[in-house]
Design a protein around this motif. Structure first.
Motif, PDB file in Angstrom:
ATOM      1  N   ARG A  77     133.338  75.749  30.359  1.00 27.08           N
ATOM      2  CA  ARG A  77     132.342  74.994  31.117  1.00 27.08           C
ATOM      3  C   ARG A  77     131.420  74.185  30.210  1.00 27.08           C
ATOM      4  N   ARG A  78     131.973  73.647  29.122  1.00 27.87           N
ATOM      5  CA  ARG A  78     131.176  72.878  28.170  1.00 27.87           C
ATOM      6  C   ARG A  78     131.824  71.509  27.950  1.00 27.87           C
ATOM      7  N   TYR A  79     131.012  70.541  27.529  1.00 26.07           N
ATOM      8  CA  TYR A  79     131.526  69.211  27.214  1.00 26.07           C
ATOM      9  C   TYR A  79     130.578  68.539  26.235  1.00 26.07           C
ATOM     10  N   TRP A  80     131.062  67.487  25.575  1.00 29.03           N
ATOM     11  CA  TRP A  80     130.241  66.712  24.653  1.00 29.03           C
ATOM     12  C   TRP A  80     129.607  65.554  25.422  1.00 29.03           C
ATOM     13  N   HIS A  81     128.313  65.643  25.629  1.00 30.75           N
ATOM     14  CA  HIS A  81     127.567  64.618  26.357  1.00 30.75           C
ATOM     15  C   HIS A  81     127.190  63.494  25.395  1.00 30.75           C
ATOM     16  N   LEU A  82     127.472  62.252  25.791  1.00 33.73           N
ATOM     17  CA  LEU A  82     127.218  61.091  24.943  1.00 33.73           C
ATOM     18  C   LEU A  82     126.067  60.267  25.498  1.00 33.73           C
ATOM     19  N   SER A  83     125.160  59.840  24.623  1.00 32.74           N
ATOM     20  CA  SER A  83     124.064  58.978  25.050  1.00 32.74           C
ATOM     21  C   SER A  83     123.723  57.999  23.938  1.00 32.74           C
ATOM     22  N   SER A  84     123.142  56.881  24.325  1.00 32.82           N
ATOM     23  CA  SER A  84     122.705  55.853  23.380  1.00 32.82           C
ATOM     24  C   SER A  84     121.212  55.639  23.561  1.00 32.82           C
ATOM     25  N   ASP A  85     120.448  55.942  22.524  1.00 32.26           N
ATOM     26  CA  ASP A  85     118.988  55.824  22.592  1.00 32.26           C
ATOM     27  C   ASP A  85     118.428  56.520  23.831  1.00 32.26           C
ATOM     28  N   GLY A  86     118.996  57.681  24.151  1.00 30.69           N
ATOM     29  CA  GLY A  86     118.494  58.488  25.254  1.00 30.69           C
ATOM     30  C   GLY A  86     119.099  58.195  26.610  1.00 30.69           C
ATOM     31  N   THR A  87     119.911  57.146  26.719  1.00 33.45           N
ATOM     32  CA  THR A  87     120.552  56.796  27.998  1.00 33.45           C
ATOM     33  C   THR A  87     122.003  57.251  27.999  1.00 33.45           C
ATOM     34  N   ALA A  88     122.381  58.051  28.981  1.00 34.86           N
ATOM     35  CA  ALA A  88     123.749  58.576  29.050  1.00 34.86           C
ATOM     36  C   ALA A  88     124.759  57.438  29.147  1.00 34.86           C
ATOM     37  N   LEU A  89     125.864  57.574  28.418  1.00 34.29           N
ATOM     38  CA  LEU A  89     126.916  56.561  28.459  1.00 34.29           C
ATOM     39  C   LEU A  89     127.763  56.747  29.708  1.00 34.29           C
ATOM     40  N   GLY A 129     133.625  56.097  27.968  1.00 32.95           N
ATOM     41  CA  GLY A 129     134.067  57.050  26.972  1.00 32.95           C
ATOM     42  C   GLY A 129     134.060  56.462  25.571  1.00 32.95           C
ATOM     43  N   VAL A 130     134.439  57.301  24.597  1.00 39.94           N
ATOM     44  CA  VAL A 130     134.383  56.877  23.196  1.00 39.94           C
ATOM     45  C   VAL A 130     135.312  55.704  22.902  1.00 39.94           C
ATOM     46  N   GLY A 131     136.395  55.581  23.655  1.00 40.13           N
ATOM     47  CA  GLY A 131     137.338  54.497  23.408  1.00 40.13           C
ATOM     48  C   GLY A 131     136.961  53.183  24.062  1.00 40.13           C
ATOM     49  N   ASP A 132     135.961  53.199  24.950  1.00 43.38           N
ATOM     50  CA  ASP A 132     135.581  52.005  25.701  1.00 43.38           C
ATOM     51  C   ASP A 132     134.201  51.475  25.333  1.00 43.38           C
ATOM     52  N   PHE A 133     133.262  52.363  25.012  1.00 44.72           N
ATOM     53  CA  PHE A 133     131.901  51.917  24.703  1.00 44.72           C
ATOM     54  C   PHE A 133     131.884  51.160  23.381  1.00 44.72           C
ATOM     55  N   ARG A 134     131.285  49.959  23.395  1.00 42.84           N
ATOM     56  CA  ARG A 134     131.270  49.111  22.203  1.00 42.84           C
ATOM     57  C   ARG A 134     129.867  49.009  21.605  1.00 42.84           C
ATOM     58  N   ILE A 135     129.834  49.018  20.290  1.00 43.19           N
ATOM     59  CA  ILE A 135     128.584  48.935  19.539  1.00 43.19           C
ATOM     60  C   ILE A 135     128.248  47.467  19.302  1.00 43.19           C
ATOM     61  N   GLU A 136     127.212  46.980  19.963  1.00 44.78           N
ATOM     62  CA  GLU A 136     126.805  45.582  19.809  1.00 44.78           C
ATOM     63  C   GLU A 136     125.482  45.444  19.061  1.00 44.78           C
ATOM     64  N   VAL A 137     124.639  46.483  19.149  1.00 45.51           N
ATOM     65  CA  VAL A 137     123.330  46.443  18.478  1.00 45.51           C
ATOM     66  C   VAL A 137     123.084  47.789  17.792  1.00 45.51           C
ATOM     67  N   ALA A 138     122.107  47.799  16.868  1.00 45.47           N
ATOM     68  CA  ALA A 138     121.741  49.045  16.196  1.00 45.47           C
ATOM     69  C   ALA A 138     121.241  50.059  17.229  1.00 45.47           C
ATOM     70  N   GLN A 139     121.637  51.305  17.074  1.00 46.86           N
ATOM     71  CA  GLN A 139     121.266  52.326  18.056  1.00 46.86           C
ATOM     72  C   GLN A 139     121.525  53.723  17.511  1.00 46.86           C
TER      73      GLN A 139
END
Length: 427
Positions: A393-405, A408-418
């Motif tokens: 019942r666990r998972y790796w939660h992903l967020s950018s500057d406090g906002t949940a993504l 997924g890791v294969g789709d989210f693109r890095i456009e600015v520093a964060q």
């Protein structure tokens, strides 16, 4: 004077007429359909039954390619499920999607069999057994073995196949909807899960097999509808960009008029034109909704006189050139024991999060990770030696500057520093 009135009227009509014409909508649907067909050639792992559902629920078809994909499902996906069943794994979601995919092609589901412990039984028999196991776990542990999204898929697949759903099974879903109503989405059922539950319970209602608790069923369906409508953002999306497709499907299945879903449909069309839905799984969920259909529509399909005019033209390969601009990303890892580690890395602008993590891993600064495949693409299974598994019942939660993504890791693109936070959480 009359001429002035006519001219004024014509100008008003011209400026009030929406740019999104029926022709442009049809072109978008055609483009999305072709994107899905092309994705079949680049699939990793076992074939995606959700893509097959979307192709079959479309109004135009390439029947040869759809038949080829169906054969792939009956071979590769079938073998994957067979292996999981032999290992006593809970795979109700995969069994349900496999069932729905077969039904969408009007295939005789009763001919599909699995052999476990030298005992051969049909697909639907295994699905019913898995649903009973899920139900029993809810009674003991107050949660399914998998999750309520997969549980809802199981109810829907049985119902669409004409199998009477055990009242005790559907009641568990009704109680879950009622229990979670009004809680924050991050702590309870997601919009995707509410949507799938709505389609499943609507099918149960339509089958007439829940007459003893008809009032409770109606209350649950109304709860789902109100929850979905209350999740609408100012931009028209329900929940987020990636839950809107299923949410609209559910609202349509539950009898909401198309006009009530118009803002959400326009939001999906707008984001589709902006290439927001480059993930095939995302396209597979919005395409039926844009066709004003839902997974429940599979129940009435007859696969006769289908339009077979969809032609897939060859495309020139697109070569992606890495950007010369570097962007600073600070990866923060929070373990299950709340230990915090930070790893700065500069990555080419436009890199996916997965690219950034691979680059960070190669630098040998103590950051490691493993990934696994899913219908949505790769997801993190282990970070710095610590696992986050569904069985726990666990998972790796992903967020950018406090906002949940929402990607997924294969789709989210890095456009600015964060700062990207990867946190081991429970659900």
């Amino acid at each position: 004077m009359l001429s002035l009135v006519l001219i004024t009227g014509l100008l008003a009509f011209a400026f009030s007429k929406p740019c999104d014409t029926e022709g442009s909508k049809s072109e978008l649907l055609l483009s999305l359909n072709k994107d899905l067909l092309r994705s079949l050639e680049a699939q990793d792992g076992f074939p995606n039954p959700s893509i097959h559902l979307a192709l079959r629920l479309s109004n135009i078809h390439n029947l040869a390619k759809e038949s080829e994909h169906l054969n792939s499902l009956k071979s590769n996906l079938h073998n994957s499920i067979q292996s999981a069943l032999s290992g006593s794994q809970a795979v109700v979601g995969r069994l349900a999607l496999y069932t729905l995919a077969l039904k969408s092609s009007c295939y005789d589901v009763s001919t599909i069999i699995f052999t476990v412990d030298r005992k051969t039984e049909t697909l639907l028999t295994h699905l019913k057994r898995q649903m009973e196991q899920e139900k029993e776990n809810i009674a003991l542990a107050h949660r399914p073995l998998t999750n309520y999204y997969q549980y809802s898929l199981g109810v829907l697949a049985l119902c669409v196949s004409g199998i009477r759903v055990n009242n005790h099974v559907s009641n568990k879903l009704i109680k879950a909807v009622q229990h979670e109503y009004g809680k924050p989405f991050s702590l309870s059922l997601s919009i995707d899960t509410y949507a799938m539950a709505g389609m499943a319970l609507q099918c149960v209602k339509g089958s007439g097999s829940h007459v003893h608790n008809a009032a409770e069923l109606d209350i649950a369906l109304n709860t789902v509808k109100q929850t979905l409508l209350a999740s609408r953002r100012t931009d028209g999306h329900l929940g987020n960009e990636f839950s809107t497709g299923l949410a609209v499907q559910a609202l349509l299945a539950m009898g909401s008029p198309v006009d009530a879903c118009a803002p959400s449909m326009e939001a999906m069309r707008r984001d589709a034109r902006g290439n927001k839905y480059h993930n095939p799984m995302a396209i597979s969920q919005i395409l039926p909704a844009l066709h004003q259909k839902s997974y429940l529509s599979i129940k009435s399909m007859d696969c006769l006189n289908e339009d077979d005019s969809l032609v897939l033209e060859p495309e020139d390969p697109v070569e992606l050139v890495p950007s010369d601009t570097k962007v600073l990303v600070v990866v923060e890892v929070i373990s299950s024991r709340e230990a915090v580690s930070h790893y700065p890395v500069h990555v080419p602008k436009g890199s996916t999060l997965l690219d950034a993590l691979e680059l960070l891993k190669q630098r040998n600064v103590g950051f490691t990770f493993d990934k696994e495949s899913s219908l949505w693409g790769p997801y993190l299974s282990m970070v710095n030696g610590e696992q986050a598994r569904m069985s726990d019942r666990r998972y790796w939660h992903l967020s950018s500057d406090g906002t949940a993504l929402s990607e997924g890791v294969g789709d989210f693109r890095i456009e600015v520093a964060q700062k990207i936070t990867i946190e081991n959480k429970t659900y």
